[in-house]
Scaffold this motif. Structure first.
Motif, PDB file in Angstrom:
ATOM      1  N   THR A   1      10.017  61.815 141.605  1.00  0.00           N
ATOM      2  CA  THR A   1      11.259  62.365 141.658  1.00  0.00           C
ATOM      3  C   THR A   1      12.259  62.250 142.699  1.00  0.00           C
TER       4      THR A   1
ATOM      5  N   GLU B   1      16.624  65.022 136.420  1.00  0.00           N
ATOM      6  CA  GLU B   1      15.884  65.523 137.365  1.00  0.00           C
ATOM      7  C   GLU B   1      15.491  67.137 136.965  1.00  0.00           C
TER       8      GLU B   1
ATOM      9  N   MET C   1      12.436  67.636 135.121  1.00  0.00           N
ATOM     10  CA  MET C   1      11.174  67.037 136.120  1.00  0.00           C
ATOM     11  C   MET C   1      10.735  68.115 136.802  1.00  0.00           C
ATOM     12  N   SER C   2      11.870  68.466 137.447  1.00  0.00           N
ATOM     13  CA  SER C   2      11.761  69.728 138.417  1.00  0.00           C
ATOM     14  C   SER C   2      11.122  70.925 137.786  1.00  0.00           C
TER      15      SER C   2
END
Length: 112
Positions: free
Chosen positions: A45, A2, A5-6
């Motif tokens: 996400t 995550e 992806m962020s």
């Protein structure tokens, strides 16, 4: 996963914002498209990865996957394609008519 992806979402939003703040009409269109890709990744996400069976009536699984994020992303991709195509046609027509895509020159005279 995550966090990477962020970071990628943040980079896409940063690039899109930079392109929107330029004076070229084509770069503004590309910036809106890149921000839309960032929003698609954000929805994916936030939806998370759910493990389970498909949500079908004949299946006897105890857990099901959530298909809403994928449906939202598919809808957003189609809308983004249509809006980008419309913007590109309008910018091409503006360039052919006025001979420039610079927003300062498209703005007109100050006394108007």
């Amino acid at each position: 996963m995550e966090t990477s992806m962020s970071i990628l979402i943040g980079v896409l939003f940063t690039i899109g914002t930079y392109l929107i703040l330029t004076k070229s009409l084509l770069r503004i269109i590309l910036g809106t498209s890149i921000i839309s890709h960032g929003v698609n990744l954000l929805i994916l996400t936030m939806g998370g990865l759910k493990k389970g069976g498909p949500p079908l009536l004949g299946q006897h699984d105890t857990t099901f996957t959530d298909s809403l994020p994928q449906a939202l992303i598919l809808t957003a991709i189609v809308i983004n394609f249509a809006v980008t195509a419309l913007f590109l046609v309008l910018s091409y027509r503006t360039y052919k008519t006025l001979g420039t895509d610079n927003l300062d020159q498209l703005r007109g005279m100050e006394d108007e």
